[in-house]
Design a protein around this motif. Sequence first.
Motif, PDB file in Angstrom:
ATOM      1  N   LEU A  62       0.865  -1.176   0.000  1.00  0.00           N
ATOM      2  CA  LEU A  62       0.000   0.000   0.000  1.00  0.00           C
ATOM      3  C   LEU A  62       0.902   1.226   0.000  1.00  0.00           C
ATOM      4  O   LEU A  62       1.317   1.726   1.056  1.00  0.00           O
ATOM      5  CB  LEU A  62      -0.911  -0.022   1.231  1.00  0.00           C
ATOM      6  CG  LEU A  62      -1.844  -1.248   1.312  1.00  0.00           C
ATOM      7  CD1 LEU A  62      -2.395  -1.420   2.717  1.00  0.00           C
ATOM      8  CD2 LEU A  62      -2.961  -1.131   0.303  1.00  0.00           C
ATOM      9  N   GLY A  63       1.264   1.683  -1.195  1.00  0.00           N
ATOM     10  CA  GLY A  63       2.178   2.812  -1.315  1.00  0.00           C
ATOM     11  C   GLY A  63       1.454   4.128  -1.124  1.00  0.00           C
ATOM     12  O   GLY A  63       0.280   4.280  -1.474  1.00  0.00           O
ATOM     13  N   PHE A  64       2.180   5.110  -0.575  1.00  0.00           N
ATOM     14  CA  PHE A  64       1.574   6.401  -0.276  1.00  0.00           C
ATOM     15  C   PHE A  64       1.762   7.430  -1.387  1.00  0.00           C
ATOM     16  O   PHE A  64       0.984   8.364  -1.485  1.00  0.00           O
ATOM     17  CB  PHE A  64       2.148   6.971   1.024  1.00  0.00           C
ATOM     18  CG  PHE A  64       1.790   6.168   2.255  1.00  0.00           C
ATOM     19  CD1 PHE A  64       0.809   5.192   2.218  1.00  0.00           C
ATOM     20  CD2 PHE A  64       2.446   6.408   3.455  1.00  0.00           C
ATOM     21  CE1 PHE A  64       0.477   4.460   3.356  1.00  0.00           C
ATOM     22  CE2 PHE A  64       2.118   5.693   4.597  1.00  0.00           C
ATOM     23  CZ  PHE A  64       1.142   4.719   4.550  1.00  0.00           C
ATOM     24  N   ASP A  65       2.823   7.320  -2.179  1.00  0.00           N
ATOM     25  CA  ASP A  65       3.042   8.375  -3.172  1.00  0.00           C
ATOM     26  C   ASP A  65       3.799   7.875  -4.393  1.00  0.00           C
ATOM     27  O   ASP A  65       3.207   7.629  -5.432  1.00  0.00           O
ATOM     28  CB  ASP A  65       3.760   9.574  -2.536  1.00  0.00           C
ATOM     29  CG  ASP A  65       4.890   9.159  -1.593  1.00  0.00           C
ATOM     30  OD1 ASP A  65       5.555   8.154  -1.869  1.00  0.00           O
ATOM     31  OD2 ASP A  65       5.101   9.849  -0.579  1.00  0.00           O
ATOM     32  N   ARG A  66       5.099   7.652  -4.257  1.00  0.00           N
ATOM     33  CA  ARG A  66       5.929   7.345  -5.417  1.00  0.00           C
ATOM     34  C   ARG A  66       5.912   5.868  -5.774  1.00  0.00           C
ATOM     35  O   ARG A  66       5.687   5.018  -4.921  1.00  0.00           O
ATOM     36  CB  ARG A  66       7.372   7.804  -5.158  1.00  0.00           C
ATOM     37  CG  ARG A  66       7.465   9.280  -4.824  1.00  0.00           C
ATOM     38  CD  ARG A  66       8.871   9.783  -4.979  1.00  0.00           C
ATOM     39  NE  ARG A  66       8.988  11.155  -4.544  1.00  0.00           N
ATOM     40  CZ  ARG A  66      10.000  11.959  -4.858  1.00  0.00           C
ATOM     41  NH1 ARG A  66      10.985  11.494  -5.592  1.00  0.00           N
ATOM     42  NH2 ARG A  66      10.026  13.199  -4.414  1.00  0.00           N
ATOM     43  N   PRO A  67       6.172   5.573  -7.044  1.00  0.00           N
ATOM     44  CA  PRO A  67       6.099   4.166  -7.476  1.00  0.00           C
ATOM     45  C   PRO A  67       7.370   3.381  -7.177  1.00  0.00           C
ATOM     46  O   PRO A  67       8.457   3.947  -7.014  1.00  0.00           O
ATOM     47  CB  PRO A  67       5.887   4.292  -8.986  1.00  0.00           C
ATOM     48  CG  PRO A  67       6.586   5.568  -9.346  1.00  0.00           C
ATOM     49  CD  PRO A  67       6.363   6.494  -8.173  1.00  0.00           C
ATOM     50  N   LEU A 102      -7.939   2.758   0.147  1.00  0.00           N
ATOM     51  CA  LEU A 102      -7.351   2.387   1.434  1.00  0.00           C
ATOM     52  C   LEU A 102      -5.970   3.010   1.595  1.00  0.00           C
ATOM     53  O   LEU A 102      -5.644   3.561   2.655  1.00  0.00           O
ATOM     54  CB  LEU A 102      -7.269   0.866   1.553  1.00  0.00           C
ATOM     55  CG  LEU A 102      -6.572   0.306   2.798  1.00  0.00           C
ATOM     56  CD1 LEU A 102      -7.234   0.805   4.068  1.00  0.00           C
ATOM     57  CD2 LEU A 102      -6.564  -1.224   2.751  1.00  0.00           C
ATOM     58  N   ALA A 103      -5.146   2.937   0.553  1.00  0.00           N
ATOM     59  CA  ALA A 103      -3.803   3.519   0.621  1.00  0.00           C
ATOM     60  C   ALA A 103      -3.877   5.026   0.863  1.00  0.00           C
ATOM     61  O   ALA A 103      -3.104   5.581   1.658  1.00  0.00           O
ATOM     62  CB  ALA A 103      -3.037   3.220  -0.657  1.00  0.00           C
ATOM     63  N   GLY A 104      -4.824   5.695   0.195  1.00  0.00           N
ATOM     64  CA  GLY A 104      -4.977   7.129   0.403  1.00  0.00           C
ATOM     65  C   GLY A 104      -5.394   7.464   1.815  1.00  0.00           C
ATOM     66  O   GLY A 104      -4.892   8.427   2.413  1.00  0.00           O
ATOM     67  N   ALA A 105      -6.314   6.671   2.375  1.00  0.00           N
ATOM     68  CA  ALA A 105      -6.756   6.902   3.754  1.00  0.00           C
ATOM     69  C   ALA A 105      -5.614   6.682   4.735  1.00  0.00           C
ATOM     70  O   ALA A 105      -5.456   7.434   5.708  1.00  0.00           O
ATOM     71  CB  ALA A 105      -7.927   5.981   4.079  1.00  0.00           C
ATOM     72  N   LEU A 106      -4.803   5.660   4.486  1.00  0.00           N
ATOM     73  CA  LEU A 106      -3.672   5.391   5.374  1.00  0.00           C
ATOM     74  C   LEU A 106      -2.652   6.528   5.342  1.00  0.00           C
ATOM     75  O   LEU A 106      -2.142   6.945   6.389  1.00  0.00           O
ATOM     76  CB  LEU A 106      -2.990   4.084   4.961  1.00  0.00           C
ATOM     77  CG  LEU A 106      -3.777   2.796   5.197  1.00  0.00           C
ATOM     78  CD1 LEU A 106      -3.129   1.630   4.465  1.00  0.00           C
ATOM     79  CD2 LEU A 106      -3.872   2.489   6.691  1.00  0.00           C
ATOM     80  N   SER A 107      -2.358   7.024   4.162  1.00  0.00           N
ATOM     81  CA  SER A 107      -1.337   8.075   4.039  1.00  0.00           C
ATOM     82  C   SER A 107      -1.766   9.367   4.723  1.00  0.00           C
ATOM     83  O   SER A 107      -0.916  10.166   5.145  1.00  0.00           O
ATOM     84  CB  SER A 107      -1.025   8.343   2.560  1.00  0.00           C
ATOM     85  OG  SER A 107      -2.129   8.934   1.906  1.00  0.00           O
ATOM     86  N   SER A 108      -3.084   9.601   4.851  1.00  0.00           N
ATOM     87  CA  SER A 108      -3.569  10.842   5.454  1.00  0.00           C
ATOM     88  C   SER A 108      -3.546  10.816   6.980  1.00  0.00           C
ATOM     89  O   SER A 108      -3.701  11.860   7.621  1.00  0.00           O
ATOM     90  CB  SER A 108      -4.998  11.135   4.973  1.00  0.00           C
ATOM     91  OG  SER A 108      -5.913  10.185   5.492  1.00  0.00           O
ATOM     92  N   LEU A 109      -3.361   9.633   7.576  1.00  0.00           N
ATOM     93  CA  LEU A 109      -3.351   9.533   9.036  1.00  0.00           C
ATOM     94  C   LEU A 109      -1.998   9.979   9.589  1.00  0.00           C
ATOM     95  O   LEU A 109      -0.959   9.750   8.967  1.00  0.00           O
ATOM     96  CB  LEU A 109      -3.663   8.101   9.463  1.00  0.00           C
ATOM     97  CG  LEU A 109      -5.091   7.625   9.158  1.00  0.00           C
ATOM     98  CD1 LEU A 109      -5.240   6.142   9.450  1.00  0.00           C
ATOM     99  CD2 LEU A 109      -6.110   8.438   9.942  1.00  0.00           C
ATOM    100  N   PRO A 110      -1.971  10.567  10.791  1.00  0.00           N
ATOM    101  CA  PRO A 110      -0.724  11.162  11.289  1.00  0.00           C
ATOM    102  C   PRO A 110       0.259  10.202  11.946  1.00  0.00           C
ATOM    103  O   PRO A 110       1.432  10.543  12.108  1.00  0.00           O
ATOM    104  CB  PRO A 110      -1.221  12.192  12.307  1.00  0.00           C
ATOM    105  CG  PRO A 110      -2.529  11.646  12.787  1.00  0.00           C
ATOM    106  CD  PRO A 110      -3.137  10.948  11.606  1.00  0.00           C
TER     107      PRO A 110
END
Length: 317
Positions: free
Chosen positions: A60-65, A145-153
């Motif tokens: 589950l990546g947050f930004d870069r490939p 799901l990956a987007g939701a995870l990356s937004s958590l602090p």
Amino acid sequence: MKATVPAGAQRCPSGTWERVLGVPHPRLRPGILAYRGFRFALPGPRRRLETPVPAVTLLLGFDRPLRVHHARRPSVSRVCAVSGLATTPVVGEHDGRLSGIEVLIAPWAAFTLFGLDQYELADQVADPAEALPGVFGGRSTVADLAGALSSLPTWGMRFALLDEVFTRWSEQGAPCSARTVAAWNELVRTSGAVPVSALADQVGWSIRQLENRFREQIGLSPKAAARVLRLQRARRMLAAGRSQAETAAACGFYDQSHLSGEFRAMTGCTPGEFAAARRSPAVTAGPPVPDRLQGEATSLLLPASGSAPFSKTLPAP
């Protein structure tokens, strides 16, 4: 109660890195093996060889490939990825900046979580948007799901969200056969040493029934799964300093030559190359190589330069 083991943000001569191990909620174990959060901020590329392990991987990546070179398939770039059981190695490469969470899952549990026959994921690094389109009613996609995870602090909040999501997916998914789970557990317990015929007898199936269930719910045949588990034990013994001859005898290989051939076929390098690369200071000057399974020798950090992703890039033994 969840337990997490954070490494914390750390500095090395070439940048900063962070790695956090999350333990899934007890209701999800032993199906979900581990959560591994990571964040790299390095000035240059990083390349890592991954050998086959007895687990399905959801990245589950947050930004870069991540650029993935497969031994038998075209190279692909993935921000998120799902990989089934495999008998061949891959090399992952990024530009030095990468963050996300890697989830390691027992294959029989992945069958339930993803609602997908596991042979469709075997020996490949698939795009979850194509392989896991959200087959359960109301289930968000892996990208959501990956987007939701990356937004958590915090990592703790991210792992708690994974617990919630995977609990819901597991409740909605079709259960795996208890006999498949029993056969898989016996293969794991014996490091692949139990004969397929004996395994079938033990769970009360014919060999053909066992093979069909494994293809559907594990992803590989019992014989191929045994190869992965036998390799795992061999890697562990070699990393502990045992000789190749001793390792071959203990792991059920015909001889040292058989061990070497299987090792090269499944890792892209010889046992000697693997051991030398694990010790090489040239490729471990930055963050330590993060093995995918706790306490196992699964991965090699490769030099950042070099055109060939497999044996030719490895340090000489």
